[in-house]
Design an enzyme around this catalytic site. Structure first.
Site, PDB file in Angstrom:
ATOM      1  N   SER A 110       9.719  -7.803  -6.892  1.00  0.00           N
ATOM      2  CA  SER A 110       8.734  -6.795  -6.497  1.00  0.00           C
ATOM      3  C   SER A 110       8.092  -7.063  -5.137  1.00  0.00           C
ATOM      4  O   SER A 110       7.530  -6.154  -4.532  1.00  0.00           O
ATOM      5  CB  SER A 110       7.640  -6.648  -7.554  1.00  0.00           C
ATOM      6  OG  SER A 110       6.793  -7.777  -7.547  1.00  0.00           O
TER       7      SER A 110
ATOM      8  N   LYS B  20       1.033  -9.652  -5.765  1.00  0.00           N
ATOM      9  CA  LYS B  20       1.080  -8.368  -5.050  1.00  0.00           C
ATOM     10  C   LYS B  20       0.238  -8.470  -3.784  1.00  0.00           C
ATOM     11  O   LYS B  20      -0.484  -9.427  -3.559  1.00  0.00           O
ATOM     12  CB  LYS B  20       0.534  -7.221  -5.913  1.00  0.00           C
ATOM     13  CG  LYS B  20       1.198  -7.058  -7.259  1.00  0.00           C
ATOM     14  CD  LYS B  20       2.612  -6.558  -7.159  1.00  0.00           C
ATOM     15  CE  LYS B  20       3.230  -6.472  -8.557  1.00  0.00           C
ATOM     16  NZ  LYS B  20       4.638  -6.272  -8.538  1.00  0.00           N
TER      17      LYS B  20
END
Length: 184
Positions: free
Chosen positions: A39, A80
């Protein structure tokens, strides 16, 4: 005999101090983490090992584009990038990030954008289209996204991240050794 007892006691004290220091450093200051998945690709790679700075936000405030580690809803830690800070209006339109109506460059996405042939890297959205469900990022929360925008489970899916769930920020990949680097 007394000399031998004294030496054993000194070694025991040194070992206890070393264990206590390791515990304090590991649980309160810095911790290792392993990147699990793609990701954050191409910035981070699957199985990269990084150091999480747990005191960074105790002493300072989160900054836009910091890479953070946080407890995600499914009892897993996610890595993230911070996109929206409390009070920000976040929007994506025509593959451009807008914060409070102002376009922002994301140089860490340039190589991926150049490769994409079948549409935008990041689909259009506003915060109201996400689980955040309001015009701005709520107080005490962050809007985060993975760099691999098409394959990232992030705030577009799980909502804003409460600051209390943030473990810390990370910048340094230390393993594998050939990939040792500071990330931006």
């Amino acid at each position: 005999m007394a000399k031998k007892k004294n030496e054993v006691w000194e070694w025991t004290k040194a070992l206890i101090i070393a264990v206590l220091l390791a515990v304090v450093i590991r649980y309160f200051l810095f911790a290792p983490i392993v990147v699990d998945g793609l990701s954050m690709s191409p910035t981070l790679h699957d199985q990269d090992r990084m150091i999480v700075n747990k005191i960074g936000y105790t002493l300072g405030k989160p900054k836009r584009f910091d890479i953070i580690v946080f407890h995600a809803p499914e009892q897993k830690d996610y890595i993230k990038r911070i996109i929206g800070l409390p009070g920000d209006r976040v929007e994506y339109k025509d593959d451009v990030l807008y914060i409070n109506g102002k376009p922002y460059e994301e140089p860490y996405l340039d190589a991926q954008k150049a490769k994409v042939q079948d549409g935008p890297l990041t689909d259009d959205f506003t915060l109201e289209d996400t689980p955040v469900g309001q015009k701005t990022v709520p107080e005490g929360q962050l809007f985060v996204m993975g760099d691999n925008r098409r394959f990232s489970k992030d705030s577009r899916h799980i909502g804003a991240v409460p600051m209390g769930k943030v473990l810390g920020k990370t910048k340094m990949v230390y393993w594998p050794v050939k990939d040792f680097r500071m990330v931006k």
